[in-house]
Structure formats: structure tokens, C-alpha cells
Design a protein around this motif. Structure first.
Motif, mmCIF file in Angstrom:
data_model
loop_
_atom_site.group_PDB
_atom_site.id
_atom_site.type_symbol
_atom_site.label_atom_id
_atom_site.label_comp_id
_atom_site.label_asym_id
_atom_site.label_seq_id
_atom_site.Cartn_x
_atom_site.Cartn_y
_atom_site.Cartn_z
ATOM 1 N N THR A 20 42.203 -41.318 50.061
ATOM 2 C CA THR A 20 40.879 -40.701 49.957
ATOM 3 C C THR A 20 40.573 -39.893 51.216
ATOM 4 O OG1 THR A 20 40.065 -42.465 48.526
ATOM 5 C CG2 THR A 20 38.410 -41.138 49.663
ATOM 6 N N GLY A 21 40.770 -40.508 52.371
ATOM 7 C CA GLY A 21 40.490 -39.826 53.631
ATOM 8 C C GLY A 21 41.387 -38.634 53.889
ATOM 9 N N MET A 22 42.669 -38.778 53.591
ATOM 10 C CA MET A 22 43.611 -37.673 53.842
ATOM 11 C C MET A 22 43.368 -36.526 52.872
ATOM 12 S SD MET A 22 45.376 -38.302 56.536
ATOM 13 C CE MET A 22 46.640 -37.043 56.484
ATOM 14 N N VAL A 23 43.215 -36.819 51.594
ATOM 15 C CA VAL A 23 43.033 -35.764 50.600
ATOM 16 C C VAL A 23 41.731 -35.011 50.845
ATOM 17 C CG1 VAL A 23 42.654 -35.281 48.138
ATOM 18 C CG2 VAL A 23 44.517 -36.794 48.845
ATOM 19 N N LEU A 24 40.684 -35.728 51.152
ATOM 20 C CA LEU A 24 39.394 -35.083 51.387
ATOM 21 C C LEU A 24 39.479 -34.061 52.529
ATOM 22 C CD1 LEU A 24 36.443 -35.033 50.450
ATOM 23 C CD2 LEU A 24 35.975 -36.787 52.161
ATOM 24 N N VAL A 25 40.043 -34.465 53.640
ATOM 25 C CA VAL A 25 40.132 -33.576 54.800
ATOM 26 C C VAL A 25 41.162 -32.469 54.582
ATOM 27 C CG1 VAL A 25 40.827 -33.470 57.236
ATOM 28 C CG2 VAL A 25 39.242 -35.230 56.453
ATOM 29 N N MET A 26 42.343 -32.822 54.099
ATOM 30 C CA MET A 26 43.405 -31.818 53.945
ATOM 31 C C MET A 26 43.056 -30.810 52.849
ATOM 32 S SD MET A 26 45.348 -32.596 56.411
ATOM 33 C CE MET A 26 46.663 -31.431 56.094
ATOM 34 N N MET A 27 42.471 -31.264 51.760
ATOM 35 C CA MET A 27 42.080 -30.344 50.693
ATOM 36 C C MET A 27 40.994 -29.393 51.183
ATOM 37 S SD MET A 27 40.515 -31.167 46.948
ATOM 38 C CE MET A 27 38.806 -30.907 47.390
ATOM 39 N N THR A 28 40.016 -29.922 51.898
ATOM 40 C CA THR A 28 38.943 -29.081 52.428
ATOM 41 C C THR A 28 39.506 -28.042 53.387
ATOM 42 O OG1 THR A 28 37.369 -30.895 52.183
ATOM 43 C CG2 THR A 28 36.735 -29.096 53.652
ATOM 44 N N LEU A 29 40.398 -28.458 54.272
ATOM 45 C CA LEU A 29 41.030 -27.523 55.214
ATOM 46 C C LEU A 29 41.761 -26.415 54.472
ATOM 47 C CD1 LEU A 29 42.173 -26.756 58.153
ATOM 48 C CD2 LEU A 29 44.202 -27.961 57.329
ATOM 49 N N PHE A 53 44.116 -36.158 44.627
ATOM 50 C CA PHE A 53 44.099 -37.583 44.946
ATOM 51 C C PHE A 53 45.095 -38.344 44.078
ATOM 52 C CE2 PHE A 53 42.703 -41.866 44.113
ATOM 53 C CZ PHE A 53 42.619 -42.375 45.393
ATOM 54 N N ALA A 54 45.076 -38.090 42.786
ATOM 55 C CA ALA A 54 45.984 -38.796 41.873
ATOM 56 C C ALA A 54 47.438 -38.526 42.251
ATOM 57 C CB ALA A 54 45.712 -38.390 40.429
#
Length: 164
Positions: A20-29, A53-54
Motif C-alpha cells: 500500500t505504501g510503496m504503490v501509493l508513493v511510486m504511482m503518484t510519482l 496494488f493487485a
């Protein structure tokens, strides 16, 4: 002190928190970097997050995670020092996840027509470099310690205590 998962249930919870934490930040970047962040609706971003995420959770759980753990625990210094083991595992996880998720990003960019006239191979290498340069320090300095702390609070009695 931090707590690491010992059971399958705990491993799944830890993986969900980390993904959750990695996808949220990396996707936003990546959406910001490509200029798509301002062009997407909230629903489009939510859909993109769910898909990313999936995919990340499945790749981490069944491919990158097991390989990274196997390599980490085959290295003598990683087995002797818990901090070296955590750092080595995190480093290997970041490498594997950046390679796979950057490929996903390039495929989606290609399918969306965002790579017109751009070498797919060069775009992939550039994406890997950009993602790795953010993912590694974010994982080692921010998210990894935060998730281990929160996980430790949630699973106080069931998990093994590890000094980190």
C-alpha cells in the motif's frame, strides 16, 4: 525494536501494508512525472491504484519476495546480523519490484500511446533509474521502519522481536 512477520497471516498483513505504501508513493510519482496526475479523474486514479496494488502484491508475494528471501538467507552476513539481513532483503525487494513494476508502467504507457517516437527500451531503463532512486531510500528510511513499527503495534504478541 521492530517486529517482523512469522506466520503466513502476518506475512500477508505485512505485505499488504508495505505494498500500500510503496504503490501509493511510486504511482503518484510516476503519474506526476508523466503529467498524467493532473489529467486523470479521482476514479481513474483509484482504478490505477487498485490495478497497480493487485499486481504489486501478487508479484511481491509469489515472485520477488520468495526469491529475495532465498538470496538474503543464503548470504552469511545477512543471517548473522539482523540489521544487515533487513537491509539486504529490502535492497533485493526494491530491485525486483522496480524491475517488474517499471515494466508494467512502460507497458501501460505504450498502450496509452505515451511513448510515440520514444525507444521503449530507453524509456524502460530511464524508468528503472528514476523509480530505483526513489524506492530504495523511501523503503529503507521511511516506509520500512514505519511499517515495521505499526506492524509491531498490531501484532505485539504473535511475532518474533527483531532488533533493527
Amino acid at each position: 525494536m521492530s517486529i517482523l512477520p512469522v506466520s503466513k497471516k502476518e506475512q500477508v498483513m505485512f505485505g499488504l501494508m508495505m505494498c500500500t505504501g510503496m504503490v501509493l508513493v511510486m504511482m503518484t510519482l510516476n503519474l506526476w512525472h508523466t503529467g498524467m496526475l493532473s489529467q486523470m479523474s479521482v476514479m481513474q486514479m483509484l482504478l490505477q491504484f487498485v490495478i497497480c496494488f493487485a499486481l504489486a502484491f501478487l508479484v511481491e508475494s509469489f515472485i520477488v519476495g520468495p526469491v529475495a528471501r532465498k538470496i538474503t538467507f543464503s548470504i552469511p552476513f545477512a543471517r548473522v546480523s539482523k540489521i544487515k539481513g533487513v537491509v539486504t532483503l529490502s535492497f533485493l525487494m526494491v530491485i525486483g519490484m522496480v524491475l517488474v513494476m517499471s515494466l508494467y508502467g512502460i507497458i501501460t504507457a505504450y498502450l496509452a500511446g505515451q511513448l510515440d517516437g520514444v525507444s521503449v527500451f530507453n524509456a524502460y531503463l530511464h524508468t528503472i533509474a528514476r523509480n530505483f532512486s526513489l524506492a530504495l531510500p523511501y523503503q529503507l528510511i521511511v516506509l520500512g521502519p514505519l511499517v515495521r513499527y505499526v506492524f509491531g503495534k498490531l501484532f505485539k504478541r504473535q511475532a518474533a522481536v527483531v532488533s533493527v
